[in-house]
Write a protein that holds these residues in place. Sequence first.
Motif, PDB file in Angstrom:
ATOM      1  N   ARG A 156       7.918  -8.658  -3.756  1.00 34.27           N
ATOM      2  CA  ARG A 156       8.469  -8.556  -2.406  1.00 34.27           C
ATOM      3  C   ARG A 156       8.085  -7.236  -1.764  1.00 34.27           C
ATOM      4  NH1 ARG A 156      13.201 -11.603  -1.900  1.00 34.27           N
ATOM      5  NH2 ARG A 156      13.770 -10.512   0.026  1.00 34.27           N
ATOM      6  N   LEU A 157       8.104  -6.170  -2.532  1.00 32.14           N
ATOM      7  CA  LEU A 157       7.703  -4.879  -1.988  1.00 32.14           C
ATOM      8  C   LEU A 157       6.250  -4.907  -1.527  1.00 32.14           C
ATOM      9  CD1 LEU A 157       9.444  -2.525  -4.574  1.00 32.14           C
ATOM     10  CD2 LEU A 157      10.070  -2.803  -2.165  1.00 32.14           C
ATOM     11  N   LEU A 158       5.410  -5.612  -2.271  1.00 31.97           N
ATOM     12  CA  LEU A 158       4.016  -5.773  -1.847  1.00 31.97           C
ATOM     13  C   LEU A 158       3.943  -6.435  -0.474  1.00 31.97           C
ATOM     14  CD1 LEU A 158       2.328  -7.008  -5.144  1.00 31.97           C
ATOM     15  CD2 LEU A 158       1.720  -4.941  -3.894  1.00 31.97           C
ATOM     16  N   SER A 159       4.756  -7.447  -0.283  1.00 30.79           N
ATOM     17  CA  SER A 159       4.725  -8.144   1.008  1.00 30.79           C
ATOM     18  C   SER A 159       5.244  -7.264   2.133  1.00 30.79           C
ATOM     19  CB  SER A 159       5.533  -9.434   0.935  1.00 30.79           C
ATOM     20  OG  SER A 159       6.929  -9.185   0.913  1.00 30.79           O
ATOM     21  N   TYR A 160       6.094  -6.309   1.800  1.00 34.91           N
ATOM     22  CA  TYR A 160       6.655  -5.417   2.818  1.00 34.91           C
ATOM     23  C   TYR A 160       5.660  -4.349   3.271  1.00 34.91           C
ATOM     24  CZ  TYR A 160      11.383  -7.158   1.635  1.00 34.91           C
ATOM     25  OH  TYR A 160      12.498  -7.921   1.421  1.00 34.91           O
ATOM     26  N   THR A 161       4.610  -4.101   2.490  1.00 37.74           N
ATOM     27  CA  THR A 161       3.681  -3.014   2.844  1.00 37.74           C
ATOM     28  C   THR A 161       2.930  -3.274   4.143  1.00 37.74           C
ATOM     29  OG1 THR A 161       1.942  -3.967   1.446  1.00 37.74           O
ATOM     30  CG2 THR A 161       3.352  -2.262   0.445  1.00 37.74           C
ATOM     31  N   ASP A 162       2.806  -4.543   4.511  1.00 39.33           N
ATOM     32  CA  ASP A 162       2.124  -4.837   5.784  1.00 39.33           C
ATOM     33  C   ASP A 162       2.809  -5.978   6.543  1.00 39.33           C
ATOM     34  OD1 ASP A 162       1.433  -6.910   4.128  1.00 39.33           O
ATOM     35  OD2 ASP A 162      -0.737  -6.718   4.381  1.00 39.33           O
ATOM     36  N   ASP A 163       4.079  -6.205   6.241  1.00 38.28           N
ATOM     37  CA  ASP A 163       4.846  -7.231   6.955  1.00 38.28           C
ATOM     38  C   ASP A 163       4.893  -6.871   8.440  1.00 38.28           C
ATOM     39  OD1 ASP A 163       6.935  -8.745   8.143  1.00 38.28           O
ATOM     40  OD2 ASP A 163       7.968  -8.933   6.219  1.00 38.28           O
ATOM     41  N   PRO A 164       4.360  -7.726   9.334  1.00 35.28           N
ATOM     42  CA  PRO A 164       4.303  -7.378  10.755  1.00 35.28           C
ATOM     43  C   PRO A 164       5.672  -7.261  11.421  1.00 35.28           C
ATOM     44  CG  PRO A 164       3.605  -9.656  10.417  1.00 35.28           C
ATOM     45  CD  PRO A 164       3.727  -9.035   9.058  1.00 35.28           C
ATOM     46  N   SER A 165       6.711  -7.795  10.776  1.00 35.33           N
ATOM     47  CA  SER A 165       8.047  -7.688  11.352  1.00 35.33           C
ATOM     48  C   SER A 165       8.721  -6.360  11.024  1.00 35.33           C
ATOM     49  CB  SER A 165       8.932  -8.837  10.856  1.00 35.33           C
ATOM     50  OG  SER A 165       9.226  -8.702   9.474  1.00 35.33           O
ATOM     51  N   LEU A 166       8.079  -5.552  10.174  1.00 32.83           N
ATOM     52  CA  LEU A 166       8.644  -4.265   9.769  1.00 32.83           C
ATOM     53  C   LEU A 166       7.906  -3.121  10.444  1.00 32.83           C
ATOM     54  CD1 LEU A 166       9.059  -4.928   5.941  1.00 32.83           C
ATOM     55  CD2 LEU A 166      10.806  -5.093   7.723  1.00 32.83           C
ATOM     56  N   ASP A 167       8.611  -1.997  10.600  1.00 32.31           N
ATOM     57  CA  ASP A 167       7.976  -0.842  11.239  1.00 32.31           C
ATOM     58  C   ASP A 167       7.185  -0.024  10.216  1.00 32.31           C
ATOM     59  OD1 ASP A 167       9.900   0.557   9.800  1.00 32.31           O
ATOM     60  OD2 ASP A 167      11.028   1.219  11.549  1.00 32.31           O
ATOM     61  N   ALA A 168       6.466   0.963  10.718  1.00 30.55           N
ATOM     62  CA  ALA A 168       5.587   1.759   9.859  1.00 30.55           C
ATOM     63  C   ALA A 168       6.358   2.519   8.788  1.00 30.55           C
ATOM     64  CB  ALA A 168       4.776   2.739  10.710  1.00 30.55           C
ATOM     65  N   ARG A 169       7.572   2.976   9.132  1.00 29.70           N
ATOM     66  CA  ARG A 169       8.371   3.694   8.136  1.00 29.70           C
ATOM     67  C   ARG A 169       8.708   2.794   6.953  1.00 29.70           C
ATOM     68  NH1 ARG A 169      13.090   6.219  11.784  1.00 29.70           N
ATOM     69  NH2 ARG A 169      12.912   4.118  12.646  1.00 29.70           N
ATOM     70  N   THR A 170       9.090   1.555   7.241  1.00 30.23           N
ATOM     71  CA  THR A 170       9.461   0.650   6.159  1.00 30.23           C
ATOM     72  C   THR A 170       8.240   0.267   5.332  1.00 30.23           C
ATOM     73  OG1 THR A 170      11.224  -0.178   7.591  1.00 30.23           O
ATOM     74  CG2 THR A 170      10.775  -1.423   5.588  1.00 30.23           C
ATOM     75  N   HIS A 171       7.080   0.118   5.984  1.00 28.20           N
ATOM     76  CA  HIS A 171       5.830  -0.093   5.239  1.00 28.20           C
ATOM     77  C   HIS A 171       5.619   1.069   4.250  1.00 28.20           C
ATOM     78  CE1 HIS A 171       3.948  -2.620   8.743  1.00 28.20           C
ATOM     79  NE2 HIS A 171       4.845  -3.306   8.050  1.00 28.20           N
ATOM     80  N   ALA A 172       5.824   2.274   4.732  1.00 27.84           N
ATOM     81  CA  ALA A 172       5.606   3.454   3.891  1.00 27.84           C
ATOM     82  C   ALA A 172       6.621   3.521   2.754  1.00 27.84           C
ATOM     83  CB  ALA A 172       5.675   4.721   4.742  1.00 27.84           C
ATOM     84  N   TRP A 173       7.872   3.161   3.038  1.00 30.73           N
ATOM     85  CA  TRP A 173       8.891   3.176   1.978  1.00 30.73           C
ATOM     86  C   TRP A 173       8.574   2.149   0.909  1.00 30.73           C
ATOM     87  CZ3 TRP A 173      13.014   3.078   6.360  1.00 30.73           C
ATOM     88  CH2 TRP A 173      13.168   4.374   6.865  1.00 30.73           C
ATOM     89  N   ALA A 174       8.042   1.001   1.324  1.00 33.02           N
ATOM     90  CA  ALA A 174       7.653  -0.013   0.348  1.00 33.02           C
ATOM     91  C   ALA A 174       6.536   0.510  -0.546  1.00 33.02           C
ATOM     92  CB  ALA A 174       7.217  -1.291   1.060  1.00 33.02           C
ATOM     93  N   ALA A 175       5.550   1.164   0.049  1.00 32.86           N
ATOM     94  CA  ALA A 175       4.443   1.723  -0.734  1.00 32.86           C
ATOM     95  C   ALA A 175       4.930   2.819  -1.675  1.00 32.86           C
ATOM     96  CB  ALA A 175       3.360   2.263   0.203  1.00 32.86           C
ATOM     97  N   GLN A 176       5.846   3.655  -1.190  1.00 32.33           N
ATOM     98  CA  GLN A 176       6.389   4.711  -2.035  1.00 32.33           C
ATOM     99  C   GLN A 176       7.186   4.125  -3.195  1.00 32.33           C
ATOM    100  OE1 GLN A 176       5.872   8.149  -1.838  1.00 32.33           O
ATOM    101  NE2 GLN A 176       6.781   7.976  -3.879  1.00 32.33           N
ATOM    102  N   ALA A 177       7.959   3.082  -2.918  1.00 27.91           N
ATOM    103  CA  ALA A 177       8.723   2.428  -3.978  1.00 27.91           C
ATOM    104  C   ALA A 177       7.776   1.856  -5.037  1.00 27.91           C
ATOM    105  CB  ALA A 177       9.600   1.327  -3.390  1.00 27.91           C
ATOM    106  N   LEU A 178       6.694   1.239  -4.594  1.00 33.16           N
ATOM    107  CA  LEU A 178       5.715   0.713  -5.538  1.00 33.16           C
ATOM    108  C   LEU A 178       5.122   1.822  -6.409  1.00 33.16           C
ATOM    109  CD1 LEU A 178       3.919  -1.818  -3.173  1.00 33.16           C
ATOM    110  CD2 LEU A 178       5.219  -2.405  -5.233  1.00 33.16           C
ATOM    111  N   SER A 179       4.830   2.970  -5.793  1.00 32.04           N
ATOM    112  CA  SER A 179       4.294   4.100  -6.561  1.00 32.04           C
ATOM    113  C   SER A 179       5.296   4.580  -7.600  1.00 32.04           C
ATOM    114  CB  SER A 179       3.937   5.256  -5.621  1.00 32.04           C
ATOM    115  OG  SER A 179       2.840   4.931  -4.804  1.00 32.04           O
ATOM    116  N   ASP A 180       6.571   4.696  -7.180  1.00 30.80           N
ATOM    117  CA  ASP A 180       7.603   5.180  -8.100  1.00 30.80           C
ATOM    118  C   ASP A 180       7.810   4.226  -9.263  1.00 30.80           C
ATOM    119  OD1 ASP A 180       8.044   7.424  -6.536  1.00 30.80           O
ATOM    120  OD2 ASP A 180       9.692   6.510  -5.405  1.00 30.80           O
TER     121      ASP A 180
END
Length: 205
Positions: free
Chosen positions: A158-182
């Motif tokens: 799900r976090l992968l899908s959030y990295t470029d989900d068009p319904s989400l803003d850039a901050r949430t895309h970034a938080w998803a990517a950071q969560a994946l890194s962590d």
Amino acid sequence: RIDRWQGKVKWNPQIATLTTAALNSSDMRVRESGIEVELAAYGLAKNPASLDYLLRTAASSDHARKVWALWALGLMANRGVGTDRVVEVLTGHLKDADEDSRRWAVEGLALSGATETIEPLLQTMHDDASPNVRERAACSLAESGMFTLEQRMSAVPRLLSYTDDPSLDARTHAWAAQALSDITHHHFGNDASAWRNWYNSTKAD
């Protein structure tokens, strides 16, 4: 010695500092010890009476007491006291009108460490109107709270899908990517394609 701490450990700034450090430890045993110290310092025995008290307080009109109870319910659930009931109540508070209550409901769910909280945390990260609440949900899935690595890995698709989900803003895309890194200890920044290529390669293996 945990059961001897009741009535002997009192909440104060030093205990607050120590438990905060413990709950941020990379060692889950230290995090568990932090929870035990915090419950003892609050004077909360791990029993149904304390659970009932916290449930009543979480429904209080006293906002400060309410948000404290949302946090403390997570502590109690992690120690196996009324976990299913606590998760139900905290999940309900994710729909509260005020941002602060939703944020502390997120924290409580993460502290519980219950597998069934992963889905509502993912939903909150996606849907909550408050950037602060969405960020706390992302942090809970990534590294805070009491989830095992296996539980956190279950959130990866799900976090992968959030990295470029068009319904989400850039901050949430970034938080998803950071969560994946962590979670994975791989680092592809905000490159959604790179994250998907990595994930697909792990499935192929």
